[in-house]
Motif scaffolding. Structure first.
Motif, PDB file in Angstrom:
ATOM      1  N   ARG A 123       0.830  -1.201   0.000  1.00  0.00           N
ATOM      2  CA  ARG A 123       0.000   0.000   0.000  1.00  0.00           C
ATOM      3  C   ARG A 123       0.862   1.247   0.000  1.00  0.00           C
ATOM      4  NH1 ARG A 123      -4.449   0.729   4.634  1.00  0.00           N
ATOM      5  NH2 ARG A 123      -5.681  -0.489   3.148  1.00  0.00           N
ATOM      6  N   TRP A 127       0.411   3.767  -3.184  1.00  0.00           N
ATOM      7  CA  TRP A 127      -0.350   4.988  -2.947  1.00  0.00           C
ATOM      8  C   TRP A 127       0.509   6.202  -2.629  1.00  0.00           C
ATOM      9  CZ3 TRP A 127      -5.619   5.751  -3.275  1.00  0.00           C
ATOM     10  CH2 TRP A 127      -6.386   4.611  -3.517  1.00  0.00           C
ATOM     11  N   VAL A 130      -0.139   9.096  -4.790  1.00  0.00           N
ATOM     12  CA  VAL A 130      -1.552   9.420  -4.998  1.00  0.00           C
ATOM     13  C   VAL A 130      -2.184  10.015  -3.747  1.00  0.00           C
ATOM     14  CG1 VAL A 130      -3.811   8.476  -5.640  1.00  0.00           C
ATOM     15  CG2 VAL A 130      -1.722   7.551  -6.669  1.00  0.00           C
ATOM     16  N   ASP A 131      -1.974   9.346  -2.619  1.00  0.00           N
ATOM     17  CA  ASP A 131      -2.580   9.778  -1.353  1.00  0.00           C
ATOM     18  C   ASP A 131      -1.631   9.378  -0.233  1.00  0.00           C
ATOM     19  OD1 ASP A 131      -4.055  10.102   0.979  1.00  0.00           O
ATOM     20  OD2 ASP A 131      -5.940   9.440   0.080  1.00  0.00           O
ATOM     21  N   SER A 132      -0.817  10.314   0.201  1.00  0.00           N
ATOM     22  CA  SER A 132       0.205  10.007   1.208  1.00  0.00           C
ATOM     23  C   SER A 132      -0.407   9.580   2.537  1.00  0.00           C
ATOM     24  CB  SER A 132       1.131  11.207   1.407  1.00  0.00           C
ATOM     25  OG  SER A 132       0.388  12.347   1.818  1.00  0.00           O
ATOM     26  N   THR A 133      -1.580  10.124   2.850  1.00  0.00           N
ATOM     27  CA  THR A 133      -2.240   9.752   4.107  1.00  0.00           C
ATOM     28  C   THR A 133      -2.664   8.290   4.085  1.00  0.00           C
ATOM     29  OG1 THR A 133      -3.053  12.007   4.422  1.00  0.00           O
ATOM     30  CG2 THR A 133      -4.168  10.254   5.652  1.00  0.00           C
ATOM     31  N   HIS A 134      -3.288   7.882   2.987  1.00  0.00           N
ATOM     32  CA  HIS A 134      -3.711   6.489   2.862  1.00  0.00           C
ATOM     33  C   HIS A 134      -2.494   5.569   2.767  1.00  0.00           C
ATOM     34  CE1 HIS A 134      -6.332   3.141   1.896  1.00  0.00           C
ATOM     35  NE2 HIS A 134      -5.590   2.868   0.833  1.00  0.00           N
ATOM     36  N   ALA A 135      -1.445   6.033   2.095  1.00  0.00           N
ATOM     37  CA  ALA A 135      -0.230   5.217   1.943  1.00  0.00           C
ATOM     38  C   ALA A 135       0.391   4.898   3.298  1.00  0.00           C
ATOM     39  CB  ALA A 135       0.771   5.941   1.059  1.00  0.00           C
ATOM     40  N   ARG A 137      -1.258   4.514   6.100  1.00  0.00           N
ATOM     41  CA  ARG A 137      -2.201   3.814   6.968  1.00  0.00           C
ATOM     42  C   ARG A 137      -1.908   2.315   6.942  1.00  0.00           C
ATOM     43  NH1 ARG A 137      -6.838   5.558   4.809  1.00  0.00           N
ATOM     44  NH2 ARG A 137      -6.735   7.434   6.083  1.00  0.00           N
ATOM     45  N   GLU A 148      -5.130  -5.351  -1.182  1.00  0.00           N
ATOM     46  CA  GLU A 148      -3.970  -4.502  -1.473  1.00  0.00           C
ATOM     47  C   GLU A 148      -2.967  -5.231  -2.364  1.00  0.00           C
ATOM     48  OE1 GLU A 148      -3.297  -1.417  -1.014  1.00  0.00           O
ATOM     49  OE2 GLU A 148      -4.971  -0.854   0.273  1.00  0.00           O
TER      50      GLU A 148
END
Length: 238
Positions: A123, A127, A130-135, A137, A148
């Protein structure tokens, strides 16, 4: 289906087969699975080459002939079969047919914590841009972990072949069913809608292939014999 749509579909089949072949090699799969993946890639390539020749009178760099998936390669037919005309399923207009292909494969997870760690790493890589916050998590459950790893690969179950020690494959089954209604997500199971994998009362099973995992070291012949389809007359059409 238009000729351009046929070519697009054939090209996508080549790409998908190539990705699956690579995943099987990476996973160190048994020779029988490697052979089947090779045949699928070969035949997808031949189909694409045939369409390019037929429609544009041009050639590709590939020089392949159709192969049979079981046993040694057999001589190809005098003319490749016309696969642009489906011969099973339910008519949906203009000669097209609708079928549902459903695949189940079981896995054993020896170390769930390790699988979660692998999925968290995947993940983070997938990610990050694209989305550092989601990456950042962490993955916290097995279902999420499998998702994933699939998304980090080619988006299909074949992506899991890259983790043979963490997702040990068990038996599987592939079903081809004729159906009357396309899959939609207006009524999800959570809201009381039907299970999208359940065979409806007005749907017909055309073909079933059982994938049985066998301990090859305990057999004189390491290649298992495919089981007969549940519907022989329909299966022969495929």
């Amino acid at each position: 289906m238009s000729t351009e749509a046929q070519i697009d579909a054939a090209l996508e089949a080549v790409v998908s087969a190539a990705r699956h072949h690579r995943a099987v090699l990476q996973a160190g799969a048994p020779e029988e699975r490697i052979w089947r993946a090779y045949v699928a890639l070969n035949n997808a390539t031949v189909r694409y080459d045939d369409l390019i020749s037929e429609i544009y009178d041009e050639v590709t760099p590939w020089d392949c002939e159709y192969l049979e998936s079981d046993g040694e390669p057999e001589a190809p037919p005098a003319a490749p079969p016309d696969r642009s005309r489906p011969t099973g399923g339910v008519p949906v207009g203009d000669g097209a047919l609708m079928v549902s292909v459903r695949h189940r494969r079981d896995y054993v997870i020896p170390e769930p914590a390790r699988l979660l760690s692998l999925a968290t790493e995947a993940r983070g890589t997938s990610w990050a841009a694209v989305d550092s916050t989601h990456a950042a998590r962490p993955v916290t459950d097995v279902g999420e972990a499998v998702n994933e790893l699939v998304q980090a690969g080619d988006g299909t179950v074949a992506a899991l072949d890259a983790y043979p020690e963490d997702l040990v494959p068990g038996n599987g089954v592939l079903l081809v069913n004729a159906l009357h209604r396309p899959l939609t997500f207006a009524d999800a199971p959570a809201s009381g809608g039907p299970d999208p994998l359940h065979l409806g009362p007005d749907e017909t099973q055309l073909y079933r292939m059982d994938e049985e995992i066998v301990d090859e070291e305990s057999l004189d012949d390491p290649v298992p014999t495919p089981r007969d389809p549940v519907n022989g007359s329909a299966a022969r059409l495929w």
